[in-house]
Design a protein around this motif. Structure first.
Motif, PDB file in Angstrom:
ATOM      1  N   PRO A  32      43.522  42.108  31.962  1.00 30.66           N
ATOM      2  CA  PRO A  32      43.052  43.037  33.005  1.00 30.66           C
ATOM      3  C   PRO A  32      43.169  44.505  32.600  1.00 30.66           C
ATOM      4  O   PRO A  32      42.239  45.288  32.808  1.00 30.66           O
ATOM      5  CB  PRO A  32      43.961  42.708  34.196  1.00 30.66           C
ATOM      6  N   SER A  35      40.620  45.267  29.832  1.00 29.46           N
ATOM      7  CA  SER A  35      39.266  45.309  30.410  1.00 29.46           C
ATOM      8  C   SER A  35      39.001  46.664  31.044  1.00 29.46           C
ATOM      9  O   SER A  35      37.934  47.250  30.849  1.00 29.46           O
ATOM     10  CB  SER A  35      39.105  44.203  31.457  1.00 29.46           C
ATOM     11  N   GLN A  36      39.951  47.165  31.793  1.00 25.05           N
ATOM     12  CA  GLN A  36      39.786  48.472  32.432  1.00 25.05           C
ATOM     13  C   GLN A  36      39.669  49.582  31.402  1.00 25.05           C
ATOM     14  O   GLN A  36      38.893  50.517  31.590  1.00 25.05           O
ATOM     15  CB  GLN A  36      40.949  48.741  33.383  1.00 25.05           C
ATOM     16  N   GLY A  39      36.206  49.796  30.388  1.00 26.17           N
ATOM     17  CA  GLY A  39      35.248  49.923  31.481  1.00 26.17           C
ATOM     18  C   GLY A  39      34.628  48.609  31.911  1.00 26.17           C
ATOM     19  O   GLY A  39      33.565  48.591  32.521  1.00 26.17           O
ATOM     20  N   ASN A  41      34.888  46.052  34.399  1.00 23.85           N
ATOM     21  CA  ASN A  41      35.551  45.876  35.686  1.00 23.85           C
ATOM     22  C   ASN A  41      35.265  44.538  36.361  1.00 23.85           C
ATOM     23  O   ASN A  41      35.706  44.313  37.482  1.00 23.85           O
ATOM     24  CB  ASN A  41      35.169  47.032  36.615  1.00 23.85           C
ATOM     25  N   ASP A  42      34.532  43.653  35.696  1.00 26.97           N
ATOM     26  CA  ASP A  42      34.165  42.380  36.305  1.00 26.97           C
ATOM     27  C   ASP A  42      35.070  41.231  35.893  1.00 26.97           C
ATOM     28  O   ASP A  42      34.788  40.082  36.200  1.00 26.97           O
ATOM     29  CB  ASP A  42      32.717  42.022  35.941  1.00 26.97           C
ATOM     30  N   TYR A  43      36.174  41.502  35.195  1.00 32.92           N
ATOM     31  CA  TYR A  43      37.045  40.428  34.719  1.00 32.92           C
ATOM     32  C   TYR A  43      37.694  39.694  35.886  1.00 32.92           C
ATOM     33  O   TYR A  43      38.238  40.307  36.807  1.00 32.92           O
ATOM     34  CB  TYR A  43      38.126  40.978  33.794  1.00 32.92           C
TER      35      TYR A  43
END
Length: 150
Positions: A32, A35-36, A39, A41-43
């Motif tokens: 998480p 991922s942020q 960029g 953000n759909d994880y």
């Protein structure tokens, strides 16, 4: 991220179980935040249904696959060896004339080299290696031409 970002999607869409080595839990816990950083953000987090270890056998269609524990690129990295078909899916451990990255958190370069030399290079020379990226190769080719393993 490129090997785990879609775990939930695959599990949910195809109604399959998610398997991994127990040592991958810290990697999954880190996804998480990573991922942020990029960029993405759909994880959607996804925990394993079962854990695999060295020597386990799994069947996929007509193929029986033996689990090889190949840490280095990731702490719980595994390969899936098909002895009958004379091939292995090595993921990001061994590539054609290259090796997996070890500059990410939880990676270990010496573990990666040990995995290749002690687990992969003892397999038959004509074994086909399917990596996580790029063209297939063989154990023989990598012993002869891989500059990272000289």
């Amino acid at each position: 991220l490129d090997h785990v970002f879609g775990n939930y999607f695959v599990k949910d869409t195809y109604k399959v179980k998610f398997y991994c080595h127990l040592n991958e839990l810290p990697v999954l816990a880190d996804v998480p935040m990573r991922s942020q950083m990029y960029g993405l953000n759909d994880y959607v987090p996804c925990l394993p249904d079962e854990y695999l270890k060295e020597g386990d056998k799994i069947t996929v269609g007509a193929h029986q696959l033996e689990v090889l524990f190949l840490p280095g690129h990731a702490p719980g990295h595994i390969g899936l060896l098909n002895r009958q078909g004379n091939w292995i899916i090595s993921g990001d451990v061994l590539f054609r004339e290259s090796v997996g990255r070890t500059d990410f958190p939880l990676c270990n370069h010496q573990d990666l080299l040990n995995s290749i030399k002690n687990k992969l290079f003892v397999l038959p020379d004509d074994l086909v290696v399917y990596a996580g990226h790029g063209e297939p190769t063989t154990i023989k080719h990598e012993k002869k031409y891989n500059p990272f393993l000289k």
